[in-house]
Motif scaffolding. Structure first.
Motif, short mmCIF file in Angstrom:
data_model
loop_
_atom_site.label_atom_id
_atom_site.label_comp_id
_atom_site.label_asym_id
_atom_site.label_seq_id
_atom_site.Cartn_x
_atom_site.Cartn_y
_atom_site.Cartn_z
N THR A 267 0.84 -1.20 0.00
CA THR A 267 0.00 0.00 0.00
C THR A 267 0.87 1.24 0.00
OG1 THR A 267 -1.75 -1.14 1.22
CG2 THR A 267 -1.80 1.25 1.24
N ILE A 303 -13.53 -0.53 1.50
CA ILE A 303 -12.85 -0.22 0.25
C ILE A 303 -12.48 1.25 0.25
CG2 ILE A 303 -13.04 -0.12 -2.27
CD1 ILE A 303 -15.05 -2.39 -2.14
N THR A 305 -10.86 4.52 -1.76
CA THR A 305 -10.61 5.05 -3.10
C THR A 305 -9.67 6.24 -2.96
OG1 THR A 305 -12.78 4.36 -3.92
CG2 THR A 305 -11.62 6.06 -5.17
N VAL A 355 -1.51 -3.13 -7.39
CA VAL A 355 -2.92 -2.83 -7.14
C VAL A 355 -3.79 -4.03 -7.49
CG1 VAL A 355 -4.88 -1.44 -7.94
CG2 VAL A 355 -2.73 -0.32 -7.37
N GLU A 356 -3.54 -4.64 -8.63
CA GLU A 356 -4.33 -5.80 -9.04
C GLU A 356 -4.06 -7.00 -8.14
OE1 GLU A 356 -3.29 -6.29 -13.13
OE2 GLU A 356 -4.70 -4.73 -13.83
N GLY A 360 -7.43 -4.74 -6.22
CA GLY A 360 -7.96 -3.42 -6.57
C GLY A 360 -7.92 -3.15 -8.06
N ARG A 361 -8.21 -1.90 -8.41
CA ARG A 361 -8.15 -1.48 -9.82
C ARG A 361 -7.66 -0.03 -9.88
NH1 ARG A 361 -12.65 1.55 -11.15
NH2 ARG A 361 -14.33 1.58 -9.61
N PHE A 376 -7.39 5.00 -7.82
CA PHE A 376 -7.30 3.56 -7.59
C PHE A 376 -8.04 3.19 -6.31
CE2 PHE A 376 -3.70 5.53 -5.57
CZ PHE A 376 -3.45 4.82 -4.41
N SER A 377 -8.63 2.00 -6.34
CA SER A 377 -9.39 1.49 -5.20
C SER A 377 -8.74 0.22 -4.67
CB SER A 377 -10.83 1.19 -5.62
OG SER A 377 -11.47 2.36 -6.09
N LEU A 378 -8.72 0.10 -3.34
CA LEU A 378 -8.12 -1.07 -2.70
C LEU A 378 -9.02 -1.58 -1.59
CD1 LEU A 378 -4.40 0.10 -2.37
CD2 LEU A 378 -5.30 -1.61 -3.95
N PRO A 379 -9.32 -2.88 -1.58
CA PRO A 379 -10.15 -3.45 -0.51
C PRO A 379 -9.30 -3.97 0.65
CG PRO A 379 -9.85 -5.07 -2.24
CD PRO A 379 -9.06 -3.85 -2.65
#
Length: 548
Positions: A267, A303, A305, A355-356, A360-361, A376-379
């Motif tokens: 992260t 999540i 963003t 990220v992937e 995430g994306r 970008f978003s991360l769970p």
């Protein structure tokens, strides 16, 4: 006979083999036919002749017919050989052309790729070879492109690595010649620090890309504070921003969930990489804005963003499609040539893969001369195992680092000297060991709660840090299971961190040591350790029970 068979199998041409085969078959047929005709004639003469004289006369009368049959048979045999040879030559000629073209392709001449409109077996073989050759041509082009890209990459890396090394060497020479000029020495040290940081980033990017390309990446699940990661990443980039007069703004006011479970290291790597790019490719006196929002899915999942927008040079529409490719670097003119904006071209490729890998994306928007925006978003899983109030109480109870007694385990003399200086600079009492075996003996011989913390190198002779930690954790003494143990290692991948945690270590710090991060971690762990010691009844201090 064996020599003939060997010659026929391995040396005779295809044309010769076919002609020999046809000749043998025709010879067998004609022999059989001749024997059959002779037998019939003999049978007829035997029936017609009543005496030996008549039989001789009949045999003499049939002789011209027999000779004629033999002559016709020989002529037919020769004609069949000639016709067969002609037909075979047509086939062999096509095969010869195919062989010549195949040899040409094998020699690297892709213009020799064979093609055929025929629908027979030779045509099918020709077209199959054509498809194979086209694929080879495509692969060869890709290999040449990859080789060219890697050659260019190595040339860039040679420049990029030598640049900070040259700066470090030059600054050291200046310090040697001006030891009494404090102002100049401080300026040189500042520039050495910047150069070493840049060199470390280059090395990390190369190692990260190698690991990601091989697919050998594990995402660690560790508890951490997302707010601390954001703040640390921001502080890391502020020095770079000040040099370029770039203003950085961050809005994380919407965050309500901060304790999460996921990969703190990756992260932070993603955030620092994008933030550094936003500053590096910005205009002087430009700006970078960071927005963070959260979506609490349920009690277990959140999540985040992240949006990082800059007012920099931007990217062309053509380059945006390749921005996340390894080694990709846009050169649109003098303004953004490599003189001003150097790098490996791996940063965004690493960001996307990380990220992937974390589930995430990431999206990219950019305009030339206007700036760039990464979203970008991360769970993450929500960490509910630690009460924040308890952590705050531990921080209050913690007496700081001054006067603390720590055990430093490191086999490299230079690394030992550096780490010891960092600790003693905070007035920490430091005992040292040069391998895990020595560290275990020192801990075992010390009185319980002698050491407030152990800093443990991982790779050491005789006994490594992992094995030493396991032995310490299994000792039958009150402090064995709760004394903080922090790993110091040049291996920073998720699987390395997991090995450290599985062995019983509380934290995993990477080399070169980030001083501020070191102080932050050991202060926090010592505070928690002090809190547990105070809350533990005196009667239980010398039992072997875990204090966790």
């Amino acid at each position: 006979m064996k020599k003939f068979i060997r010659w026929y199998n391995y040396k005779a041409s295809l044309r010769t083999k076919i002609l020999i085969g046809i000749s043998i078959m025709q010879g067998v047929v004609l022999t059989f036919f001749g024997c059959y005709v002779y037998s019939i004639q003999t049978l007829i003469i035997g029936k017609m002749a009543s005496s030996a004289e008549e039989k001789a006369e009949y045999m003499q009368a049939f002789l011209p017919a027999r000779v004629s049959c033999i002559i016709v048979a020989v002529v037919m045999f020769l004609m069949s050989i000639i016709i067969s040879d002609f037909l075979i030559s047509v086939v062999v000629k096509r095969l010869g052309k195919l062989k010549d073209r195949a040899n040409g392709v094998a020699g690297g001449d892709m213009d020799m790729i064979p093609k055929s409109d025929a629908t027979d077996e030779i045509g099918e073989v020709t077209n199959s070879i054509s498809i194979m050759a086209e694929n080879l041509k495509k692969k060869a082009a890709e290999a040449r492109a990859a080789d060219s890209t890697k050659t260019d990459f190595l040339a860039r890396m040679s420049h990029d690595i030598r640049t900070p090394m040259n700066a470090i060497h030059g600054m050291v020479e200046i310090i040697k010649k001006n030891p009494e000029d404090n102002r100049r020495v401080r300026d040189c040290i500042r520039k050495i620090d910047i150069s070493t940081s840049h060199l470390l980033v280059l090395i990390d990017e190369i190692l990260d890309m190698s690991k990601l390309e091989s697919g050998d990446v594990e995402i660690a699940n560790e508890c951490f504070d997302i707010g601390e990661v954001l703040q640390r990443s921001l502080e890391f980039a502020l020095g770079q921003a000040e040099e370029r007069d770039v203003n950085v703004y961050m809005d994380s006011s919407e965050l309500t969930v901060k304790r999460v479970i996921g990969s703190r290291l990756y992260t932070e790597r993603v955030f620092i990489n994008l933030l550094s790019n936003a500053i590096k490719f910005n205009k002087y006196n430009g700006s970078v804005s960071i927005e963070v929002s959260e979506n609490v899915v349920d009690r277990q999942k959140v999540i985040y963003t992240f949006s990082i927008e800059d007012s920099g040079i931007g990217m062309s529409r053509e380059f945006i499609g390749n921005a996340f490719e390894p080694f990709a670097q846009e050169k649109t003119g003098k303004e953004n040539g490599r003189t001003n904006f150097s790098g490996t071209g791996l940063g965004l490729a690493i960001v996307k893969k990380l990220v992937e890998a974390m589930g995430g994306r990431i999206e990219l928007q950019s305009e030339i001369g206007e700036g760039t925006r990464f979203t970008f978003s991360l769970p993450y899983m929500i960490d509910r195992s630690i009460d924040e109030a308890e952590e705050e109480r531990a921080n209050r109870i913690g007496t700081g680092l001054k006067g603390s007694h720590m055990l430093l385990v490191e086999d490299n003399a230079l690394n030992l000297e550096i780490a010891k200086f960092m600790l003693e600079d905070k007035e920490v009492i430091v005992d040292t060991a040069v391998n895990g075996k020595e560290a275990v003996k020192m801990f075992e011989k010390s009185a319980p709660f002698t050491y407030d913390l152990i800093l443990m190198d991982i790779m050491m002779p005789e006994m490594d840090g992992v094995e030493a930690t396991k032995i310490i954790r299994n000792m039958m003494r009150a402090d064995a299971k709760i004394v903080p143990i922090v790993a110091l290692s040049a291996n920073t991948y998720a699987e390395d961190v997991k090995v450290s945690h599985d062995a019983g270590m509380d934290e995993h710090l990477s080399k070169p040591i980030d001083v501020e991060r070191l102080y932050e971690v050991i202060t926090k762990l010592k505070g928690l350790y002090d809190a547990k010691r105070i809350e533990r009844p005196y009667s239980q201090l010398f039992t072997g029970d875990s204090l966790k």
